[in-house]
Design a protein around this motif. Sequence first.
Motif, short mmCIF file in Angstrom:
data_model
loop_
_atom_site.label_atom_id
_atom_site.label_comp_id
_atom_site.label_asym_id
_atom_site.label_seq_id
_atom_site.Cartn_x
_atom_site.Cartn_y
_atom_site.Cartn_z
N SER A 278 0.86 -1.24 -0.06
CA SER A 278 -0.03 -0.03 0.05
C SER A 278 0.93 1.33 -0.07
O SER A 278 1.92 1.11 0.37
CB SER A 278 -0.95 0.01 1.23
N GLY A 279 0.44 2.31 -0.29
CA GLY A 279 1.13 3.55 -0.64
C GLY A 279 1.29 4.15 0.95
O GLY A 279 2.46 5.00 0.87
N ASN A 280 0.53 3.84 2.08
CA ASN A 280 1.12 4.36 3.16
C ASN A 280 1.54 3.43 4.19
O ASN A 280 1.66 3.61 5.25
CB ASN A 280 -0.28 4.89 3.94
N ASN A 281 2.06 2.17 3.73
CA ASN A 281 2.42 1.01 4.57
C ASN A 281 1.66 0.60 5.58
O ASN A 281 2.00 0.07 6.56
CB ASN A 281 4.01 1.46 4.96
N LYS A 282 0.37 0.76 5.62
CA LYS A 282 -0.55 0.47 6.59
C LYS A 282 -1.72 -0.63 6.06
O LYS A 282 -2.11 -1.18 7.07
CB LYS A 282 -1.52 1.79 6.90
N ILE A 283 -1.93 -0.71 4.86
CA ILE A 283 -3.04 -1.47 4.39
C ILE A 283 -2.38 -2.73 3.78
O ILE A 283 -1.58 -2.76 2.88
CB ILE A 283 -3.92 -0.59 3.36
N SER A 284 -2.98 -3.81 3.83
CA SER A 284 -2.78 -5.24 2.87
C SER A 284 -4.12 -5.74 2.67
O SER A 284 -5.13 -5.08 2.77
CB SER A 284 -2.11 -6.04 3.82
N CYS A 285 -3.97 -6.68 1.53
CA CYS A 285 -5.19 -7.27 1.26
C CYS A 285 -6.05 -7.80 2.55
O CYS A 285 -7.39 -7.79 2.56
CB CYS A 285 -5.01 -8.46 0.26
N ALA A 286 -5.49 -8.12 3.59
CA ALA A 286 -6.28 -8.67 4.57
C ALA A 286 -6.88 -7.81 5.28
O ALA A 286 -7.73 -8.08 6.28
CB ALA A 286 -5.13 -9.51 5.58
N THR A 287 -6.53 -6.39 5.09
CA THR A 287 -7.32 -5.43 5.78
C THR A 287 -8.69 -5.46 5.63
O THR A 287 -9.54 -5.34 6.57
CB THR A 287 -6.75 -3.85 5.34
N CYS A 288 -9.23 -5.69 4.40
CA CYS A 288 -10.51 -5.70 4.05
C CYS A 288 -11.10 -7.33 3.85
O CYS A 288 -12.17 -7.34 3.49
CB CYS A 288 -10.93 -4.74 2.52
N HIS A 289 -10.21 -8.05 3.62
CA HIS A 289 -10.25 -9.21 3.65
C HIS A 289 -9.92 -10.34 4.84
O HIS A 289 -8.74 -10.96 4.56
CB HIS A 289 -10.01 -9.95 2.19
N ARG A 290 -10.44 -9.95 5.72
CA ARG A 290 -9.93 -10.59 7.14
C ARG A 290 -9.88 -12.16 7.18
O ARG A 290 -11.41 -12.65 7.27
CB ARG A 290 -10.09 -9.96 8.31
#
Length: 632
Positions: free
Chosen positions: A352-364
């Motif tokens: 992610s552009g902010n080093n905070k978000i991954s695919c698992a953020t929205c698909h836990r």
Amino acid sequence: MVTIKRLLLPGFCLCVLMSLTTFSGSSIGLEPTVKYFRSGAQGFAVATEALQSAVQAIKKDDSASVIMARQQLKNCRLQYKKIEFFLEYFLKSSSLIYNSPAKTEIEEPYMEYQEPVGMQVMEALLYEDDVAEHKSELLEQVNVINSSAEDLLSLLYGFTADDKQILESLRIELIRIYTLGISGFDAPLLKSGIPESYEALNAVKVVLAPYLDKRARYADSVAYYLDKSLQFLQAGKDFDTFDRLRFLQLYALPLQRTFGYMIKDMQLVHNTTGGVLNYNAEDLFSKDAINIDAFPSNAATDTIETFPLSGVAATPGLYKFIAEDAFASYGTTVNAALIRLGKMLFHETALSGNNKISCATCHRPEKHFTDGLANSVAFDGHSHVKRNAPSLLYSGFQYGQFWEGRTKSLEEQALDVIHNPTEMNGDIAKVLTLPAYAVLFKQVFPDSSMKAEKVAVALAAFVRSLNPRNSPFDQYMGGDTMVMNAAQKRGFNLFMGKAQCGTCHFAPLFNGLVPPLYQLTELEVLGTPKNEDLAKPLADDDKGRFDVFPISYYEQAFKTPTVRNVSATGPYMHNGAFTTLENVVEFYNKGGGSGIGLATPTQTLSSVPLQLTKEEVADVTAFMRALEDSLP
């Protein structure tokens, strides 16, 4: 490209079909099969004449004439089912004239329209409030059906087929019966699915007779389960009360298994499905019945693909990437190292552009690969994206990704999300510079340099592995009959019957993957409201696939997701409008958007109320809870 005008010209169809349906090879079953088809085709032609006369007799304010027309349509459908296996397999183009869904189809990328035609269209018209007003449309439809039916026998000129083809046509017909027949997909208003299934299965019995007479191994078992299945269908003619679960478990699936054993033992296995159907699987509900390797991994640019309003169809891929270095072919089996790499990347915030978000953020993973929100949080951390984040479980079994099917593969979807400024706003190159990944990528892709597309390949491989199939329902179909309670069993029968859920959420994956060939994914226009109050619904402003292709039939068209794990992945629908499964079922019970008073002119869901009781709604939701997988 075939247009509806060509379909309506029987003479043209005959010339084309003769060039497409001439086969070579010897067959012990050819002569009796053709003889049976001749008789059945003649019976069907006679039935279309009777239907034509009944339609001509329809009069305004004469309910008896309408009832007679419906009865003749039902009889016509029963006659059609006797020859369905043959038409659908050997004369596919001709079958489209008789039994296509009552929906406008659009062939992409050329955007040619195919207006609906056939008996399903007639059924819809015969159940309108004022049938007499539609008499001219009904006559147009029945005239096409009748003229084509009268020419059917001419299609047999020079026709040959071998045993392999005949037996495959029958094994595909079994799947058609188990998924579309007993669910009433073809005739939801006539509710004639059970006697239609009987006629279709009896045709299988007749055509199999010369093979069974050869006393082949497993022939006795096949004959036994054929007879038992037919007896069960004949005894349970009422559509709403038919025990589909018992039928499948005790007779239909054992028939499919033993028939498969017999074909294999006779060395007559033949697969024309592009590998989508796995004939080595035990039965339709086996975990490996539908081959995930046959779905697009990255669609080749030279294929012509169709996107009917009732589905997103693509020529099945064979797990082959574009023949460039970045998408080199790595075979038909995803190896464990590639999946492990994909799992690491799935949780990698550096994407992610902010080093905070991954695919698992929205698909836990702990939430069955969704996030429990009506709309996922956007990249900025406070606003929300346009749509609900669906579960990734079983998402590899599709021909289009995202709610509106705008990408053809999981690889394309991954790149879309990573680069989307409102979602991850990422730069894949940043990950490729990390030393740990440099080693891993070299291990998985030793033949080429690291490229951004390989991140998508690994992510997609991990997502394709998310197919647990260990729910209570799966355990039940595997033989553990104690794992589902009475409400869940009743719910399955309702789901596949009166509630009509199984006519859009097709078995065995219960998504929009259309049987029996599973070569297209449906989109539907439901008229989903913006809010949960069905008494005071608000129109949703999301136009669905219309934003991809701005044509009217695509307005509010969305992909049909799986209902597997739906009990763990609320809120529901593309906009997260419904918070409970009960409210979702009640929305369908009332007839979708049109049924609750929203203007939905292109709605593909029937607006006729299902008349489910409160107890039946509870049973349907109980069954859907039995589709929840246990995750590690």
